[in-house]
Design a protein around this motif. Structure first.
Motif, short mmCIF file in Angstrom:
data_model
loop_
_atom_site.label_atom_id
_atom_site.label_comp_id
_atom_site.label_asym_id
_atom_site.label_seq_id
_atom_site.Cartn_x
_atom_site.Cartn_y
_atom_site.Cartn_z
N LYS A 26 0.83 -1.21 0.00
CA LYS A 26 0.00 0.00 0.00
C LYS A 26 0.87 1.25 0.00
O LYS A 26 0.58 2.22 -0.73
CB LYS A 26 -0.91 0.00 1.23
N LEU A 27 1.94 1.26 0.80
CA LEU A 27 2.82 2.43 0.86
C LEU A 27 3.49 2.66 -0.48
O LEU A 27 3.60 3.81 -0.94
CB LEU A 27 3.88 2.24 1.95
N ARG A 28 3.92 1.59 -1.11
CA ARG A 28 4.54 1.72 -2.43
C ARG A 28 3.59 2.37 -3.41
O ARG A 28 3.98 3.27 -4.16
CB ARG A 28 4.96 0.33 -2.93
N GLU B 148 2.05 7.07 -6.66
CA GLU B 148 1.01 8.00 -7.13
C GLU B 148 1.40 9.45 -6.86
O GLU B 148 1.22 10.32 -7.71
CB GLU B 148 -0.31 7.67 -6.42
N ARG B 149 1.96 9.71 -5.68
CA ARG B 149 2.27 11.10 -5.31
C ARG B 149 3.55 11.61 -5.98
O ARG B 149 3.72 12.82 -6.13
CB ARG B 149 2.38 11.20 -3.79
N LEU B 150 4.42 10.71 -6.35
CA LEU B 150 5.70 11.13 -6.95
C LEU B 150 5.72 10.96 -8.46
O LEU B 150 6.74 11.23 -9.09
CB LEU B 150 6.85 10.34 -6.31
N GLN B 151 4.61 10.53 -9.04
CA GLN B 151 4.56 10.27 -10.48
C GLN B 151 4.76 11.54 -11.31
O GLN B 151 4.12 12.57 -11.08
CB GLN B 151 3.21 9.64 -10.84
N ILE C 52 13.23 5.71 -6.88
CA ILE C 52 12.60 6.71 -7.74
C ILE C 52 13.71 7.36 -8.55
O ILE C 52 14.67 7.89 -7.97
CB ILE C 52 11.84 7.78 -6.93
N GLU C 53 13.61 7.30 -9.87
CA GLU C 53 14.71 7.77 -10.72
C GLU C 53 14.24 8.76 -11.77
O GLU C 53 13.15 8.64 -12.32
CB GLU C 53 15.37 6.56 -11.39
N ASN C 54 15.08 9.76 -12.00
CA ASN C 54 14.84 10.72 -13.08
C ASN C 54 15.38 10.09 -14.36
O ASN C 54 16.58 9.88 -14.50
CB ASN C 54 15.56 12.04 -12.77
N THR C 55 14.50 9.80 -15.30
CA THR C 55 14.91 9.10 -16.52
C THR C 55 15.77 9.95 -17.44
O THR C 55 16.46 9.43 -18.31
CB THR C 55 13.66 8.62 -17.30
N GLU C 56 15.76 11.27 -17.24
CA GLU C 56 16.55 12.16 -18.08
C GLU C 56 18.00 12.24 -17.61
O GLU C 56 18.91 12.38 -18.41
CB GLU C 56 15.93 13.56 -18.09
N ALA D 255 4.01 11.25 8.04
CA ALA D 255 5.18 10.44 7.72
C ALA D 255 5.36 10.32 6.22
O ALA D 255 6.48 10.39 5.69
CB ALA D 255 5.04 9.05 8.35
N ILE D 256 4.27 10.17 5.50
CA ILE D 256 4.33 10.07 4.03
C ILE D 256 4.67 11.42 3.42
O ILE D 256 5.46 11.51 2.48
CB ILE D 256 2.99 9.54 3.48
N ASP D 257 4.08 12.48 3.97
CA ASP D 257 4.38 13.83 3.48
C ASP D 257 5.87 14.13 3.57
O ASP D 257 6.45 14.73 2.67
CB ASP D 257 3.61 14.88 4.29
N GLU D 258 6.49 13.70 4.67
CA GLU D 258 7.92 13.96 4.88
C GLU D 258 8.76 13.24 3.83
O GLU D 258 9.73 13.80 3.30
CB GLU D 258 8.33 13.51 6.29
N VAL D 259 8.39 12.00 3.50
CA VAL D 259 9.15 11.24 2.51
C VAL D 259 9.00 11.87 1.13
O VAL D 259 9.98 12.02 0.39
CB VAL D 259 8.67 9.77 2.47
N VAL D 260 7.79 12.25 0.78
CA VAL D 260 7.54 12.88 -0.52
C VAL D 260 8.35 14.16 -0.65
O VAL D 260 8.98 14.42 -1.70
CB VAL D 260 6.04 13.18 -0.71
N TYR D 261 8.35 14.97 0.40
CA TYR D 261 9.12 16.23 0.38
C TYR D 261 10.61 15.94 0.20
O TYR D 261 11.29 16.57 -0.62
CB TYR D 261 8.88 17.00 1.68
N TYR D 262 11.10 14.98 0.97
CA TYR D 262 12.52 14.63 0.93
C TYR D 262 12.92 14.16 -0.47
O TYR D 262 13.95 14.58 -1.02
CB TYR D 262 12.79 13.53 1.95
#
Length: 268
Positions: A5-7, A12-15, A32-36, A59-66
């Motif tokens: 679920k976390l994955r 979804e949030r980092l897409q 999570i990788e930048n393809t460029e 906790a999820i907000d912090e990871v997304v920001y980071y």
């Protein structure tokens, strides 16, 4: 909350159009990788799940920001020129990588058996660790980086909050500027605090955004310190060490705290 679920939430949030996601089931880790640029960051899911139990969506907000901030920095060209005031030392665990994903060594100095000193170029919302490629390209000597970083560190505020537990006193430095743990390198600050301490002075850096100084006046203080450090260590975004240090005559000695027996021993 589980890894599956976390994955899904993180993807979804980092897409974005220029991003790809790779999941390592064995390590329970999402990349999570930048393809460029080919640059990316790995996120270990178990620690995030543990934090979610207490912090929930924060906790999820912090990871997304980071992740967003880290990816924004990766691949960009940076210079030390005219950036002298933005260079700081950063304390990390000795288990922290000593080189970049591309195999370039970071510029580091030894500190204690538990900690190592890295150096960072502050970029505002985030920072870039200085590696040997950047240092040499800019023509900076090792000593110049060290001196500038220590000078800038001394300019940071050292205001602490005091708390008393069972006759013991604890001082918390938590400004969230990214360099709270780095204050352990501010010798004047430590000396000034030692003059206030009446018992045994301990210093803890469980994670990058907190420094705890203990004035341990009885055996119960060690139990409190051990529990406190473990709690901060488990909840920190960048864990460093759950061990504390005895500060005496300007020296730091890591100690094991045996909470059951309320005894502390210096690490051999």
């Amino acid at each position: 909350m589980d890894s599956k679920k976390l994955r899904r939430i993180l993807e979804e949030r980092l897409q974005k159009d220029n991003r790809s996601f790779t999941f390592d089931r064995e390590k329970d880790e999402l990349r999570i990788e930048n393809t460029e640029t080919g640059k990316g960051i790995n996120v270990s899911l178990p620690p995030v799940i543990a934090k979610w139990q207490n912090k929930k969506e924060q906790a999820i907000d912090e990871v997304v920001y980071y992740v967003e901030e880290a990816l924004a920095v990766m691949g960009a060209e940076h210079s030390l020129s005219n950036q002298e005031k933005n260079i700081f030392p950063v304390i990390r665990s000795t288990s922290f990588p000593k080189e970049t994903k591309d195999g370039v060594p970071f510029f580091t100095d030894e500190h204690t058996a538990e900690t190592r000193i890295y150096y960072a170029l502050d970029l505002g919302k985030t920072y870039r660790l200085i590696d040997e490629s950047l240092r040499k390209r800019e023509g900076w000597t090792e000593e110049r980086v060290r001196e500038m970083a220590r000078f800038n560190l001394r300019s940071l505020p050292t205001n602490v909050k005091k708390d008393e537990v069972s006759g013991n006193f604890f001082y918390f430095l938590n400004t969230n500027d990214g360099y709270d743990a780095s204050r352990i390198l501010n010798e004047k600050f430590l000396k000034d605090m030692s003059e206030q301490v009446e018992g045994e002075m301990t210093i803890s850096v469980p994670h990058g955004d907190v420094l705890i100084i203990g004035d341990i006046r009885n055996e119960t203080g060690y139990d409190v310190l051990a529990q406190m450090n473990m709690s901060f260590f488990a909840g920190g975004h960048v864990p460093i060490t759950a061990l504390s240090f005895i500060y005496e005559e300007g020296k730091l000695d890591p100690i094991f705290i045996m909470a059951k027996n309320r005894a502390a021993e210096k690490k051999k």
